[in-house]
Write a protein that holds these residues in place. Structure first.
Motif, PDB file in Angstrom:
ATOM      1  N   VAL A  66      29.677  46.740  35.466  1.00 10.57           N
ATOM      2  CA  VAL A  66      31.041  46.747  35.981  1.00 10.57           C
ATOM      3  C   VAL A  66      31.536  48.192  35.964  1.00 10.57           C
ATOM      4  N   ASN A  67      32.146  48.593  37.064  1.00  9.16           N
ATOM      5  CA  ASN A  67      32.782  49.903  37.118  1.00  9.16           C
ATOM      6  C   ASN A  67      34.249  49.661  36.829  1.00  9.16           C
ATOM      7  N   TRP A  68      34.687  50.141  35.679  1.00  7.11           N
ATOM      8  CA  TRP A  68      36.043  49.938  35.194  1.00  7.11           C
ATOM      9  C   TRP A  68      36.678  51.290  34.973  1.00  7.11           C
ATOM     10  N   ARG A  69      37.713  51.575  35.766  1.00  5.70           N
ATOM     11  CA  ARG A  69      38.437  52.839  35.652  1.00  5.70           C
ATOM     12  C   ARG A  69      37.497  54.035  35.759  1.00  5.70           C
ATOM     13  N   GLY A  70      36.541  53.932  36.685  1.00  7.18           N
ATOM     14  CA  GLY A  70      35.646  55.045  36.966  1.00  7.18           C
ATOM     15  C   GLY A  70      34.426  55.144  36.064  1.00  7.18           C
ATOM     16  N   ARG A  71      34.276  54.217  35.133  1.00  8.77           N
ATOM     17  CA  ARG A  71      33.119  54.226  34.219  1.00  8.77           C
ATOM     18  C   ARG A  71      32.220  53.038  34.512  1.00  8.77           C
ATOM     19  N   ASP A  72      30.908  53.287  34.602  1.00 12.26           N
ATOM     20  CA  ASP A  72      29.939  52.211  34.777  1.00 12.26           C
ATOM     21  C   ASP A  72      29.542  51.678  33.412  1.00 12.26           C
ATOM     22  N   LEU A  73      29.723  50.371  33.219  1.00 14.52           N
ATOM     23  CA  LEU A  73      29.468  49.754  31.921  1.00 14.52           C
ATOM     24  C   LEU A  73      28.519  48.564  32.073  1.00 14.52           C
ATOM     25  N   PRO A  74      27.485  48.479  31.241  1.00 14.60           N
ATOM     26  CA  PRO A  74      26.577  47.327  31.300  1.00 14.60           C
ATOM     27  C   PRO A  74      27.240  46.101  30.681  1.00 14.60           C
ATOM     28  N   VAL A  75      27.126  44.971  31.372  1.00 11.94           N
ATOM     29  CA  VAL A  75      27.751  43.733  30.908  1.00 11.94           C
ATOM     30  C   VAL A  75      26.773  42.564  31.044  1.00 11.94           C
ATOM     31  N   ARG A  76      27.124  41.508  30.356  1.00  9.67           N
ATOM     32  CA  ARG A  76      26.418  40.232  30.496  1.00  9.67           C
ATOM     33  C   ARG A  76      27.471  39.190  30.854  1.00  9.67           C
ATOM     34  N   ALA A  77      27.182  38.395  31.888  1.00  8.67           N
ATOM     35  CA  ALA A  77      28.126  37.388  32.378  1.00  8.67           C
ATOM     36  C   ALA A  77      27.786  36.015  31.820  1.00  8.67           C
ATOM     37  N   ARG A  78      28.846  35.225  31.630  1.00 10.41           N
ATOM     38  CA  ARG A  78      28.683  33.854  31.155  1.00 10.41           C
ATOM     39  C   ARG A  78      29.650  32.972  31.932  1.00 10.41           C
ATOM     40  N   LEU A  79      29.101  31.933  32.587  1.00  9.69           N
ATOM     41  CA  LEU A  79      29.929  30.966  33.307  1.00  9.69           C
ATOM     42  C   LEU A  79      30.684  30.126  32.286  1.00  9.69           C
ATOM     43  N   LEU A  80      31.996  30.024  32.443  1.00  9.12           N
ATOM     44  CA  LEU A  80      32.819  29.296  31.479  1.00  9.12           C
ATOM     45  C   LEU A  80      32.903  27.815  31.825  1.00  9.12           C
ATOM     46  N   ALA A  81      33.004  27.003  30.795  1.00  3.48           N
ATOM     47  CA  ALA A  81      33.121  25.552  30.959  1.00  3.48           C
ATOM     48  C   ALA A  81      34.026  24.994  29.870  1.00  3.48           C
ATOM     49  N   GLY A  82      34.439  23.753  30.049  1.00  2.77           N
ATOM     50  CA  GLY A  82      35.197  23.043  29.026  1.00  2.77           C
ATOM     51  C   GLY A  82      36.508  23.700  28.655  1.00  2.77           C
ATOM     52  N   GLU A  83      36.815  23.636  27.351  1.00  2.55           N
ATOM     53  CA  GLU A  83      38.081  24.188  26.849  1.00  2.55           C
ATOM     54  C   GLU A  83      38.213  25.681  27.101  1.00  2.55           C
ATOM     55  N   GLU A  84      37.097  26.393  26.961  1.00  6.18           N
ATOM     56  CA  GLU A  84      37.139  27.839  27.184  1.00  6.18           C
ATOM     57  C   GLU A  84      37.530  28.142  28.634  1.00  6.18           C
ATOM     58  N   ARG A  85      37.003  27.352  29.572  1.00  7.55           N
ATOM     59  CA  ARG A  85      37.363  27.537  30.973  1.00  7.55           C
ATOM     60  C   ARG A  85      38.835  27.207  31.183  1.00  7.55           C
ATOM     61  N   GLU A  86      39.305  26.144  30.582  1.00  8.04           N
ATOM     62  CA  GLU A  86      40.713  25.745  30.737  1.00  8.04           C
ATOM     63  C   GLU A  86      41.660  26.837  30.236  1.00  8.04           C
TER      64      GLU A  86
END
Length: 157
Positions: free
Chosen positions: A105-125
């Motif tokens: 993700v490029n956030w405010r001009g900085r490239d940062l390594p990330v890991r994505a997680r699809l949200l479900a259940g209460e966390e998604r809500e």
């Protein structure tokens, strides 16, 4: 005055006409301005916080960069909302993250390594409630589609 302007932008953003036009205009403008400012500015971030997500294409295996609205989290992560402006299909970047969760993700001009997680259940809500509080037009987008809008959590690797 700002509140009235925000309400007007949100009202326009909730329309079907916006959903037809915006996907062709907003990302192209964001990419151009982002490149010209060396990652410092995203035009759409005037409405919502924005970042550039670079994920591996699910079918091509090639890097795919997409300007996206995001919700920065207090702990340093981000929420991404796969609204696709209320159009029927899931946006391609969501399929890319499901198949290849390691991204950047490029956030405010900085490239940062990330890991994505699809949200479900209460966390998604909880995340959906936060998204609606930040940008009420997401409710209009959800009402126009049969699919559940995908929400992702990005965390630094």
């Amino acid at each position: 005055m700002r509140a009235r302007g925000e309400r007007l932008v949100q009202s326009v953003s909730s329309t079907r006409a916006f959903a037809r036009i915006a996907p062709h205009v907003v990302p192209a403008l964001d990419r151009t301005v982002h490149r010209l400012t060396r990652g410092k500015v995203l035009l759409s971030a005037r409405m919502l916080p924005g970042a550039i997500l670079t994920a591996t294409g699910a079918r091509s295996g090639l890097p795919r960069s997409t300007p996206l609205a995001c919700l920065p989290q207090e702990d340093g992560g981000w929420l991404l909302i796969g609204s696709n402006f209320g159009r029927p299909g899931h946006p391609a970047w969501t399929g890319n993250l499901i198949k290849h969760p390691e991204a950047e993700v490029n956030w405010r001009g900085r490239d940062l390594p990330v890991r994505a997680r699809l949200l479900a259940g209460e966390e998604r809500e909880r995340a959906w409630s936060a998204a609606l509080a930040c940008w009420p037009p997401y409710a209009a987008y959800q009402s126009r589609v049969d699919r559940e809008i995908r929400l992702f959590r990005l965390d630094l690797r």
